[in-house]
Design a protein around this motif. Structure first.
Motif, PDB file in Angstrom:
ATOM      1  N   SER A 368       0.819  -1.213   0.000  1.00 50.14           N
ATOM      2  CA  SER A 368       0.000   0.000   0.000  1.00 50.14           C
ATOM      3  C   SER A 368       0.853   1.264   0.000  1.00 50.14           C
ATOM      4  O   SER A 368       1.951   1.295   0.552  1.00 50.14           O
ATOM      5  N   ASN A 369       0.315   2.337  -0.622  1.00 53.43           N
ATOM      6  CA  ASN A 369       1.008   3.626  -0.629  1.00 53.43           C
ATOM      7  C   ASN A 369       1.067   4.193   0.781  1.00 53.43           C
ATOM      8  O   ASN A 369       0.146   4.034   1.575  1.00 53.43           O
ATOM      9  N   VAL A 370       2.172   4.892   1.072  1.00 50.71           N
ATOM     10  CA  VAL A 370       2.402   5.468   2.399  1.00 50.71           C
ATOM     11  C   VAL A 370       2.690   6.953   2.248  1.00 50.71           C
ATOM     12  O   VAL A 370       3.424   7.364   1.344  1.00 50.71           O
ATOM     13  N   LEU A 371       2.111   7.754   3.126  1.00 49.68           N
ATOM     14  CA  LEU A 371       2.407   9.186   3.173  1.00 49.68           C
ATOM     15  C   LEU A 371       3.098   9.487   4.496  1.00 49.68           C
ATOM     16  O   LEU A 371       2.536   9.282   5.569  1.00 49.68           O
ATOM     17  N   LEU A 372       4.346   9.954   4.418  1.00 54.29           N
ATOM     18  CA  LEU A 372       5.119  10.335   5.601  1.00 54.29           C
ATOM     19  C   LEU A 372       5.028  11.848   5.775  1.00 54.29           C
ATOM     20  O   LEU A 372       5.352  12.594   4.845  1.00 54.29           O
ATOM     21  N   GLN A 373       4.594  12.283   6.933  1.00 57.39           N
ATOM     22  CA  GLN A 373       4.495  13.715   7.205  1.00 57.39           C
ATOM     23  C   GLN A 373       5.305  14.052   8.448  1.00 57.39           C
ATOM     24  O   GLN A 373       5.305  13.303   9.420  1.00 57.39           O
ATOM     25  N   GLY A 374       5.977  15.180   8.411  1.00 61.65           N
ATOM     26  CA  GLY A 374       6.778  15.604   9.551  1.00 61.65           C
ATOM     27  C   GLY A 374       7.623  16.806   9.195  1.00 61.65           C
ATOM     28  O   GLY A 374       7.846  17.102   8.013  1.00 61.65           O
ATOM     29  N   ASN A 487       6.785  17.967   4.366  1.00 65.25           N
ATOM     30  CA  ASN A 487       6.743  18.699   5.638  1.00 65.25           C
ATOM     31  C   ASN A 487       5.604  19.710   5.640  1.00 65.25           C
ATOM     32  O   ASN A 487       5.498  20.545   6.525  1.00 65.25           O
ATOM     33  N   LYS A 488       4.751  19.644   4.615  1.00 61.83           N
ATOM     34  CA  LYS A 488       3.623  20.566   4.498  1.00 61.83           C
ATOM     35  C   LYS A 488       2.330  19.919   4.980  1.00 61.83           C
ATOM     36  O   LYS A 488       2.230  18.694   5.064  1.00 61.83           O
ATOM     37  N   ASN A 489       1.354  20.734   5.259  1.00 65.11           N
ATOM     38  CA  ASN A 489       0.028  20.255   5.639  1.00 65.11           C
ATOM     39  C   ASN A 489      -0.730  19.933   4.356  1.00 65.11           C
ATOM     40  O   ASN A 489      -1.236  20.827   3.667  1.00 65.11           O
ATOM     41  N   MET A 490      -0.817  18.651   4.012  1.00 63.53           N
ATOM     42  CA  MET A 490      -1.399  18.255   2.733  1.00 63.53           C
ATOM     43  C   MET A 490      -2.884  18.591   2.655  1.00 63.53           C
ATOM     44  O   MET A 490      -3.390  18.962   1.593  1.00 63.53           O
ATOM     45  N   ALA A 491      -3.579  18.460   3.784  1.00 65.18           N
ATOM     46  CA  ALA A 491      -5.013  18.784   3.777  1.00 65.18           C
ATOM     47  C   ALA A 491      -5.228  20.258   3.423  1.00 65.18           C
ATOM     48  O   ALA A 491      -6.167  20.602   2.693  1.00 65.18           O
ATOM     49  N   GLU A 492      -4.362  21.123   3.927  1.00 67.51           N
ATOM     50  CA  GLU A 492      -4.468  22.542   3.605  1.00 67.51           C
ATOM     51  C   GLU A 492      -4.135  22.818   2.139  1.00 67.51           C
ATOM     52  O   GLU A 492      -4.748  23.666   1.492  1.00 67.51           O
ATOM     53  N   LEU A 493      -3.144  22.085   1.599  1.00 67.26           N
ATOM     54  CA  LEU A 493      -2.813  22.241   0.182  1.00 67.26           C
ATOM     55  C   LEU A 493      -3.984  21.830  -0.705  1.00 67.26           C
ATOM     56  O   LEU A 493      -4.253  22.447  -1.733  1.00 67.26           O
ATOM     57  N   GLU A 511      -0.949   6.725   6.608  1.00 63.86           N
ATOM     58  CA  GLU A 511      -0.270   7.966   6.971  1.00 63.86           C
ATOM     59  C   GLU A 511       0.554   7.751   8.229  1.00 63.86           C
ATOM     60  O   GLU A 511       0.068   7.192   9.223  1.00 63.86           O
ATOM     61  N   ILE A 512       1.827   8.144   8.175  1.00 65.52           N
ATOM     62  CA  ILE A 512       2.701   8.056   9.346  1.00 65.52           C
ATOM     63  C   ILE A 512       3.216   9.460   9.647  1.00 65.52           C
ATOM     64  O   ILE A 512       3.885  10.076   8.810  1.00 65.52           O
ATOM     65  N   GLU A 513       2.895   9.954  10.811  1.00 67.19           N
ATOM     66  CA  GLU A 513       3.339  11.278  11.249  1.00 67.19           C
ATOM     67  C   GLU A 513       4.595  11.119  12.094  1.00 67.19           C
ATOM     68  O   GLU A 513       4.574  10.439  13.124  1.00 67.19           O
ATOM     69  N   LEU A 514       5.695  11.721  11.653  1.00 69.90           N
ATOM     70  CA  LEU A 514       6.946  11.618  12.397  1.00 69.90           C
ATOM     71  C   LEU A 514       7.021  12.754  13.417  1.00 69.90           C
ATOM     72  O   LEU A 514       6.917  13.927  13.053  1.00 69.90           O
ATOM     73  N   PRO A 515       7.223  12.421  14.680  1.00 72.76           N
ATOM     74  CA  PRO A 515       7.240  13.467  15.710  1.00 72.76           C
ATOM     75  C   PRO A 515       8.514  14.299  15.629  1.00 72.76           C
ATOM     76  O   PRO A 515       9.586  13.770  15.314  1.00 72.76           O
ATOM     77  N   PRO A 516       8.432  15.591  15.920  1.00 69.45           N
ATOM     78  CA  PRO A 516       9.647  16.405  16.000  1.00 69.45           C
ATOM     79  C   PRO A 516      10.487  15.972  17.190  1.00 69.45           C
ATOM     80  O   PRO A 516       9.973  15.345  18.132  1.00 69.45           O
TER      81      PRO A 516
END
Length: 661
Positions: A368-374, A487-493, A511-516
């Motif tokens: 499955s496709n993965v979206l990494l955000q952070g 590193n952008k907010n995709m929902a806002e884009l 979706e995997i959100e990487l913590p700062p």
């Protein structure tokens, strides 16, 4: 018939919804197990597990005492080789023995594995079909078990089936050779059970044992209590001439003689993930060696009192002369100077990172496709590489920065081109990143920066899984797993029309959100010491110790640049420190003087009542839009300034200005 997980999922949905078997998408033995589960009235959405019975467990352990005695060492070998749950059950499916690398795994021991309560799996299929079996992912009838990967083989004594030997990974995919490995282990056990003398016969020289360890793609060495090499597998023999180590002391092949006592130590954890240097044969006078990382070791006690130590080395620790991981299908290159040790996937033990780690392992086995955000510097590419490695996909890991190339070049980079496609094109054309990553993984970094017309092309690829090179009319099927990072907010884009909603949903399957780093401060000491170790090799320096006071300061800082910033700070400190200890005064000034209450510096002309947005605009104007100078004046990192500019909707041309409203 080999089906992809996507095809099996389609078949599972068809069966659950309509009771239809898609015979071209699911194996017959799996289909039969689904039908049995359904006929038994099992709810595929149920979350319950069988109830543990201590009295039954004691009863079965007593009944199968001899089997447990003989099976124990073999199960421990499997545990070390596969690093997963190893269990054994009787013909009723009652699990009376389980060993696990997990700290706590109560689900199967002392319970029945059957298609009435727990659903299907390799063990239930073996019990019904009497043949070795493997099940993965969506082949499991119950949704709660669809992260599992398991292999099982029937145990026979004097040609009569008496139980089943199992290996189960609840969170990831077992290696391709797991089924032949457990079949070989099962053969060892059957040979012991059929031994007419009734006494234990050491099995380490048997063909079945060699077959079992040869199934591992990692490097396996077995030692006796004196450190003599009793066995090594085929992957190990790719490092040197066959049987060069066998029947000799491993100490003779270790650069550091003291390493042998570490490897033979009773503490099975103390040497894990450490580098060990093994001598190589050379034609010249220079001594060459291979750097290996010990993944696991286990001391195994046999019924006759012998003790074996099994060592499993990581093949990814081996480097070629360019410092890249070697291909284990080829003989690794030799070298005579220290090499940088392998890149680790990631480091962290904090609750925030443990959650990410769990997601990585659950995600890796599926296409499955993965979206990494952070935020910038949180390690998105490192995590993408970890997912690729754990997926065991045969192809390469390929990355491309979608924001670093103009759209014309991005198209040719992704899809490739034929001869004459454009001025400056290679005479024979060029393959694109999709083709290069065939049967592997493609990381689309900075996906939020991808131009809209390229988003359309990517969406078409995700729908059809075919590519057409520029200046060509021929399409080609490509098998690529897509991981996107931003590193952008995709929902806002999406909301602002800068990113296609349909593409966003295609990419955001998982979706995997990487913590700062500021949200996982307990990992800072681990990371700091890791960077010191790695940088000492790169910079050819003696490893340095970091003082507790310096660590305390690092743990208090907010790290707007995250892990990347931490590594840079450690590198600077190692270079500037005059002795073997990194003390607080070596750290950068902005870290030493940082505090949670720090406020941006203001000159005498600025108003104390300016809003943050107005203050940033004013400072940008004074510095003619220069980000570096503005960040310095505001006493914040550039990455932090960029985030504030985006968050506060500040537009920059040649200088900053307020929106006219």
């Amino acid at each position: 018939m080999l089906s992809t997980q996507e095809e099996v999922l389609e078949a599972w949905k068809a069966f659950i919804a309509r009771g239809v078997i898609l015979t071209n998408k699911v194996r017959p033995e799996i289909a039969r197990s689904w039908e049995r589960c359904k006929a038994n009235g099992l709810d595929p959405w149920s979350l319950d597990f069988p109830i543990y019975s201590e009295s039954l467990l004691k009863e079965k352990r007593a009944k199968y005492g001899q089997l447990l005695t003989l099976a124990g060492p073999i199960m421990n070998f499997l545990l070390t080789l596969l690093d997963c749950n190893i269990s054994i059950c009787n013909l009723e499916g009652f699990v009376f023995e389980l060993i696990t690398p997990l700290k706590h795994y109560p689900r199967s021991l002392g319970t029945y594995a059957n298609e009435f309560t727990s659903g299907n799996g390799a063990v239930t299929i073996v019990l019904n079909e009497k043949i070795p079996c493997r099940t993965d992912g969506f082949e499991h009838y119950r949704m709660v078990s669809q992260t599992y990967s398991d292999v099982s083989a029937p145990i026979h004594s004097n040609n009569t089936m008496i139980g089943v030997l199992n290996a189960v990974n609840p969170f990831g995919c077992l290696p391709n050779q797991a089924l032949p490995m457990i079949i070989a282990a099962d053969q060892i056990l059957e040979d012991l059970l059929n031994n007419n003398g009734g006494t234990f016969k050491p099995f380490i020289d048997s063909k079945a044992f060699q077959d079992m360890i040869d199934c591992s793609s990692q490097f396996v060495i077995v030692l006796n209590q004196e450190g003599i090499v009793l066995a090594e597998n085929l992957a190990s023999e790719q490092l040197w001439e066959p049987s060069r180590l066998k029947n000799k002391s491993l100490a003779n092949s270790l650069i550091h003689k003291g390493d042998l006592s570490l490897l033979l130590d009773k503490d099975t954890q103390n040497a894990n993930h450490r580098d060990f240097l093994i001598k190589e044969l050379t034609s010249g006078k220079k001594q060459s060696y291979l750097r290996c990382v010990l993944l696991r070791k286990n001391r195994i006690l046999l019924p006759n009192g012998d003790v074996y130590t099994v060592l499993v080395f990581d093949p990814f620790s081996l480097k070629d002369e360019a410092g890249n991981p070697s291909n284990i299908s080829q003989k690794p290159a030799k070298y005579c100077t220290p090499a940088i040790s392998r890149d680790v996937d990631y480091i962290g033990e904090s609750p925030a990172w443990t959650k990410v780690d769990r997601m990585i392992h659950k995600t890796a086995q599926f296409p499955s496709n993965v979206l990494l955000q952070g935020e910038t510097g949180t390690g998105k590419e490192v995590v993408a590489k970890a997912i690729h490695r754990l997926s065991q996909r045969k192809g390469s890991f390929v990355a491309i920065n979608c924001g670093a190339l103009p759209k014309e070049l991005l198209q040719s980079e992704l899809f490739g081109y034929e001869e004459g496609a454009f001025t400056g094109a290679r005479t024979r054309g060029s393959i694109g990143k999709f083709e290069h990553a065939h049967e592997g993984t493609l990381l689309l970094d900075e996906i939020g920066e991808m131009p809209l017309d390229m988003q359309v092309a990517l969406l078409r690829f995700l729908q059809e899984r075919t590519i057409t090179r520029i200046n060509s009319t021929k399409s080609k099927k490509v098998d690529v797993r897509i991981i996107a990072a931003t590193n952008k907010n995709m929902a806002e884009l999406v909301k602002s029309g800068q990113f296609r909603q349909d593409l966003y949903y295609r990419l955001n399957v998982i979706e995997i959100e990487l913590p700062p780093l500021r949200e996982r401060r307990s990992d800072i000491p681990l990371l700091a010491n890791y960077f010191i170790s790695e940088l000492s090799k790169q910079l050819k320096m003696q490893p340095k110790e970091i003082s507790n006071d310096a660590l305390k300061i690092l743990c208090q800082y907010d790290w707007p640049g995250n892990i990347r910033e931490l590594k840079n700070v450690i590198e600077k400190a190692m270079i500037l420190s005059d002795d073997q200890k990194i003390s607080p005064e070596i750290l950068s000034e902005y870290i030493l003087h940082w505090s949670p209450d720090s406020t941006p510096s203001k000159d005498v002309n600025s108003s104390e009542n300016l809003s943050e947005r107005d203050h940033i605009i004013q400072t940008l104007e004074k510095n003619n839009g220069n980000i570096f100078q503005t960040a310095k004046a505001l006493n914040i990192a550039r990455n932090t300034l960029y985030r504030k500019i985006e968050k506060l909707n500040i537009k920059i041309k040649t200088s900053a200005f307020k929106d006219s409203k």
